[in-house]
Motif scaffolding. Structure first.
Motif, PDB file in Angstrom:
ATOM      1  N   ARG A  17     -52.686  28.290  18.574  1.00  0.00           N
ATOM      2  CA  ARG A  17     -53.661  29.552  18.996  1.00  0.00           C
ATOM      3  C   ARG A  17     -55.051  29.156  19.706  1.00  0.00           C
ATOM      4  O   ARG A  17     -55.543  29.597  20.636  1.00  0.00           O
ATOM      5  CB  ARG A  17     -53.971  30.590  18.021  1.00  0.00           C
ATOM      6  CG  ARG A  17     -54.692  31.571  18.242  1.00  0.00           C
ATOM      7  CD  ARG A  17     -54.992  32.575  17.104  1.00  0.00           C
ATOM      8  NE  ARG A  17     -55.682  33.725  17.360  1.00  0.00           N
ATOM      9  CZ  ARG A  17     -55.458  34.885  17.054  1.00  0.00           C
ATOM     10  NH1 ARG A  17     -54.473  35.275  16.345  1.00  0.00           N
ATOM     11  NH2 ARG A  17     -56.279  35.980  17.325  1.00  0.00           N
ATOM     12  N   ASP A  72     -42.782  31.448  26.618  1.00  0.00           N
ATOM     13  CA  ASP A  72     -42.663  31.127  25.103  1.00  0.00           C
ATOM     14  C   ASP A  72     -42.641  32.638  24.523  1.00  0.00           C
ATOM     15  O   ASP A  72     -41.929  32.661  23.349  1.00  0.00           O
ATOM     16  CB  ASP A  72     -44.078  30.798  24.603  1.00  0.00           C
ATOM     17  CG  ASP A  72     -44.254  30.536  23.255  1.00  0.00           C
ATOM     18  OD1 ASP A  72     -43.252  29.760  22.654  1.00  0.00           O
ATOM     19  OD2 ASP A  72     -44.991  31.008  22.437  1.00  0.00           O
ATOM     20  N   GLN A  75     -39.063  33.818  24.047  1.00  0.00           N
ATOM     21  CA  GLN A  75     -38.014  33.233  23.016  1.00  0.00           C
ATOM     22  C   GLN A  75     -37.812  33.934  21.758  1.00  0.00           C
ATOM     23  O   GLN A  75     -38.552  34.750  21.377  1.00  0.00           O
ATOM     24  CB  GLN A  75     -38.515  31.928  22.655  1.00  0.00           C
ATOM     25  CG  GLN A  75     -38.788  30.955  24.140  1.00  0.00           C
ATOM     26  CD  GLN A  75     -37.595  30.688  24.761  1.00  0.00           C
ATOM     27  OE1 GLN A  75     -36.598  30.298  24.428  1.00  0.00           O
ATOM     28  NE2 GLN A  75     -37.899  30.867  26.107  1.00  0.00           N
ATOM     29  N   GLY A  77     -37.337  33.349  18.826  1.00  0.00           N
ATOM     30  CA  GLY A  77     -38.006  32.841  17.649  1.00  0.00           C
ATOM     31  C   GLY A  77     -39.300  33.061  17.874  1.00  0.00           C
ATOM     32  O   GLY A  77     -40.118  32.883  16.713  1.00  0.00           O
ATOM     33  N   ASN A  78     -39.762  33.679  18.761  1.00  0.00           N
ATOM     34  CA  ASN A  78     -41.352  34.197  18.856  1.00  0.00           C
ATOM     35  C   ASN A  78     -41.797  34.865  17.740  1.00  0.00           C
ATOM     36  O   ASN A  78     -41.218  35.979  17.462  1.00  0.00           O
ATOM     37  CB  ASN A  78     -41.765  34.506  20.021  1.00  0.00           C
ATOM     38  CG  ASN A  78     -43.236  34.548  20.233  1.00  0.00           C
ATOM     39  OD1 ASN A  78     -43.977  35.455  19.663  1.00  0.00           O
ATOM     40  ND2 ASN A  78     -43.871  33.952  21.027  1.00  0.00           N
ATOM     41  N   ALA A  79     -42.554  34.683  17.056  1.00  0.00           N
ATOM     42  CA  ALA A  79     -42.955  35.334  15.666  1.00  0.00           C
ATOM     43  C   ALA A  79     -44.011  36.655  16.079  1.00  0.00           C
ATOM     44  O   ALA A  79     -44.293  37.151  14.922  1.00  0.00           O
ATOM     45  CB  ALA A  79     -43.814  34.308  14.854  1.00  0.00           C
ATOM     46  N   LEU A  80     -44.581  36.680  17.110  1.00  0.00           N
ATOM     47  CA  LEU A  80     -45.502  37.789  17.422  1.00  0.00           C
ATOM     48  C   LEU A  80     -44.783  39.062  17.402  1.00  0.00           C
ATOM     49  O   LEU A  80     -43.567  39.089  17.644  1.00  0.00           O
ATOM     50  CB  LEU A  80     -46.029  37.603  18.644  1.00  0.00           C
ATOM     51  CG  LEU A  80     -47.220  36.645  18.866  1.00  0.00           C
ATOM     52  CD1 LEU A  80     -47.549  36.609  20.350  1.00  0.00           C
ATOM     53  CD2 LEU A  80     -48.270  36.727  18.038  1.00  0.00           C
ATOM     54  N   PRO A  81     -45.510  40.263  17.143  1.00  0.00           N
ATOM     55  CA  PRO A  81     -44.796  41.476  16.696  1.00  0.00           C
ATOM     56  C   PRO A  81     -44.089  41.817  18.340  1.00  0.00           C
ATOM     57  O   PRO A  81     -44.828  41.483  19.256  1.00  0.00           O
ATOM     58  CB  PRO A  81     -46.024  42.487  16.496  1.00  0.00           C
ATOM     59  CG  PRO A  81     -46.895  41.609  16.013  1.00  0.00           C
ATOM     60  CD  PRO A  81     -46.940  40.268  16.559  1.00  0.00           C
ATOM     61  N   ARG A  85     -45.751  41.154  22.131  1.00  0.00           N
ATOM     62  CA  ARG A  85     -45.092  40.206  23.067  1.00  0.00           C
ATOM     63  C   ARG A  85     -44.839  41.109  24.192  1.00  0.00           C
ATOM     64  O   ARG A  85     -45.083  40.329  25.368  1.00  0.00           O
ATOM     65  CB  ARG A  85     -43.877  39.841  22.499  1.00  0.00           C
ATOM     66  CG  ARG A  85     -43.813  38.696  21.521  1.00  0.00           C
ATOM     67  CD  ARG A  85     -42.618  37.890  21.112  1.00  0.00           C
ATOM     68  NE  ARG A  85     -41.363  38.896  21.192  1.00  0.00           N
ATOM     69  CZ  ARG A  85     -40.849  39.328  20.332  1.00  0.00           C
ATOM     70  NH1 ARG A  85     -41.207  39.069  19.092  1.00  0.00           N
ATOM     71  NH2 ARG A  85     -39.465  40.055  20.328  1.00  0.00           N
TER      72      ARG A  85
END
Length: 134
Positions: A17, A72, A75, A77-81, A85
């Motif tokens: 970040r 990104d 993808q 596996g992206n952990a953002l809500p 996203r």
């Protein structure tokens, strides 16, 4: 300390970040230096001169940042809500279209700068300042 060692130290001490914020801040600063003049230019010739004088390169760098971010975000596996996203992907699509319009000679660099500044503020945990209306 060599530049390579310095870069390694930064990579090891900054979060993703923080890296995104630093990179986008640099890109935004480069865009902002020419944004006002470009958007106020009254002729295609003036805008073309500004594009040739480095603005085009700055726009392409900004567009690459947003393309990488969009990739990104898409993808699995992206952990953002998911909602965040989706919103950021929509912004990336807008940035791509706006960049193409600006490179084509239309005003609008200021809009790209404001979007970037809002994202930089968010990455820094700040509430973005309201955009100034000219």
């Amino acid at each position: 300390m060599s530049i390579a060692a310095y870069k390694t130290t930064i990579r090891e001490s900054e979060t993703p970040r923080q890296i995104e914020r630093r990179v986008l801040s640099r890109v935004t600063g480069q865009l902002a230096t020419r944004a006002s003049a470009f958007d106020r230019a009254e002729s295609a010739r003036e805008r073309s001169a500004l594009l040739s004088d480095g603005l085009r390169d700055d726009l392409v760098t900004n567009q690459k940042f947003w393309s990488e971010l969009q990739f990104d975000l898409a993808q699995p596996g992206n952990a953002l809500p998911a909602e965040l996203r989706a919103g950021l992907i929509s912004l990336a699509i807008f940035v791509d279209r706006q960049t193409s319009a600006v490179i084509g000679g239309n005003a609008g660099v200021g809009a790209l700068v404001e979007i970037n500044r809002s994202i930089v503020a968010g990455l820094g945990g700040q509430t973005p300042a309201p955009a100034e209306v000219a």
